[in-house]
Write an enzyme that holds these catalytic residues in place. Structure first.
Site, PDB file in Angstrom:
ATOM      1  N   CYS A 321       0.690  -1.247   0.028  1.00 32.70           N
ATOM      2  CA  CYS A 321      -0.038   0.064   0.102  1.00 32.70           C
ATOM      3  C   CYS A 321       0.898   1.334   0.103  1.00 32.70           C
ATOM      4  O   CYS A 321       0.385   2.288   0.781  1.00 32.70           O
ATOM      5  CB  CYS A 321      -0.756   0.055   1.132  1.00 32.70           C
ATOM      6  SG  CYS A 321      -2.026  -1.513   1.295  1.00 32.70           S
ATOM      7  N   ASP A 322       1.899   1.171  -0.600  1.00 30.69           N
ATOM      8  CA  ASP A 322       3.005   2.197  -0.433  1.00 30.69           C
ATOM      9  C   ASP A 322       2.997   2.913  -2.119  1.00 30.69           C
ATOM     10  O   ASP A 322       3.420   2.089  -2.940  1.00 30.69           O
ATOM     11  CB  ASP A 322       4.417   1.914   0.064  1.00 30.69           C
ATOM     12  CG  ASP A 322       5.299   3.164   0.126  1.00 30.69           C
ATOM     13  OD1 ASP A 322       5.416   3.849  -0.831  1.00 30.69           O
ATOM     14  OD2 ASP A 322       5.798   3.169   1.325  1.00 30.69           O
TER      15      ASP A 322
END
Ligand SMILES: *Cc1c(COP(=O)(O)O)cnc(C)c1O
Length: 373
Positions: A321-322
């Site tokens: 989720c980066d």
């Protein structure tokens, strides 16, 4: 991909995983030794510290370039003699120097007075070598300004070493990783040879020159063969040192293991971010944090395949989720138009600097599995 890896992958191991053919490591070692028979090979453990690789290389007669106490311990456990280990990091904890000295590790790198004094205090009498900053022209993974010192400073420090109770042994440099040409070695040898002469005239003859690593792996573009580096290096050594050659060390990492491994990954999602996008986004179950750290700046551009069929352009991203977890957005990559979630994607020549860069548990993803066959 070697036949051994192909047949292992046919058993459909859980992804993401690295499958590495140890025979290829043995071949790479033999080929580099044949290309540079005058040099002692110190494998740069950080490229891939798997015990299977360290054992194989120890048995083949390799020495080891270790950057930390755990790398020294791993080399010893793999069967290396302490005399065959160089503590090559110029930034070492005092406790690690002391422990290495107690193990009998003879050789220590430095590039500052402060580090030299630490070595004198914690490894009295040790052989030391000074690392010079050199031009990294031609390197796809260059080393910035983090390491190395100037010729003037190196001269001053080498002359001071004896007074500190150390044995001034030699000089080193590193021309940057994935070095695609021989020029950087030629320039660096010419420069370092002047310092050898200078120090000899000042009453300090040195015994050793450490040429570092940098020898490349073939990713998508051709790179010079080991022989070409060997010939260029030895011609340059003889031109500058004549019959008075020092002991030569090299510290290959990438070129020992890079082309021995393949990462098998799974496409998790294939979609278009905007309806008008020509490029599909392909999200894999491995990304920047799962081991593909050298895709930073798209510096190392791996060959990536996913079966046959007509292809179209893609962006490749990781599963986390980066927002920085995108491997390739600028470099044009193409994958089959039929690629869908669940399909296997192969990332080739990932034996070096992948497993050792994988993060622990980011987003709960377990570190890359490793199979040494
Ligand atoms: C990383 C490193 C190496 C290995 O470099 P490769 O490009 O992988 O061959 C060798 N020597 C030093 C000092 C290093 O830091």
């Amino acid at each position: 991909m070697t036949p051994k890896i192909a047949s292992f992958l046919a058993s459909q191991p859980a992804t993401p995983c690295l499958v590495l053919d140890l025979d290829r490591v043995a071949e790479n070692f033999a080929r580099l030794r044949a290309a540079l028979p005058a040099a002692a090979i110190y494998y740069a453990v950080k490229a891939n510290p798997a015990p299977q690789i360290l054992r194989l290389l120890a048995e083949a007669g390799s020495c080891f370039d270790a950057a930390s106490l755990p790398e020294i311990e791993a080399s010893l456990e793999a069967g290396a003699q302490p005399e065959a280990i160089s503590f090559g990091n110029t930034v070492k904890k005092p406790s690690a120097i002391a422990r290495a000295h107690a193990f009998g590790v003879p050789l220590y790198a430095f590039d500052s007075r402060e580090e030299l004094e630490k070595i004198a205090a914690h490894a009295p009498g040790a052989k030391i070598y000074c690392r010079l900053a050199v031009n990294n022209v031609g390197a796809e993974w260059p080393l910035s300004k983090k390491f190395g010192t100037t010729l003037e400073k190196a001269k001053e420090l080498m002359l001071a070493a004896r007074g500190l109770g150390l044995m001034p042994h030699g000089l080193s440099f590193h021309v940057g990783s994935q070095q695609t040409g021989t020029l950087a070695y030629e320039l660096a040898i010419a420069e370092v040879a002047m310092l050898f002469t200078d120090l000899k005239n000042a009453g300090l003859p040195l015994q050793m020159l450490n040429l570092g690593g940098g020898f490349p792996t073939r990713y998508q573009e051709d790179v010079p063969e080991h022989d070409e580096f060997g010939t260029a290096i030895m011609d340059t050594m003889i031109r500058h040192f004549g019959n008075d050659l020092p002991d030569i060390l090299i510290e290959p990492g990438r070129s020992m293991v890079g082309d021995a491994g393949v990462v098998a990954a799974e496409a998790v999602l294939v979609c278009r971010r905007m309806p008008q996008d020509e490029r599909r986004w392909v999200y894999l179950d491995i990304g920047r944090f799962g081991g593909l750290a050298e895709t930073e700046g798209e510096a190392i551009r791996y060959r990536i395949t996913a079966g046959d069929g007509a292809t179209g352009p893609v962006v490749l991203a990781g599963p986390s989720c980066d927002g920085v977890d995108v491997m390739y957005e600028k470099t044009p990559y193409r994958l089959p138009l039929g690629l869908k979630s669940g399909d296997t994607v192969l990332i080739h020549d990932t034996g070096a600097y992948v497993t050792s860069y994988a993060s622990q548990n980011f987003n709960g993803f377990t570190p890359l599995a490793e199979h040494y066959i």
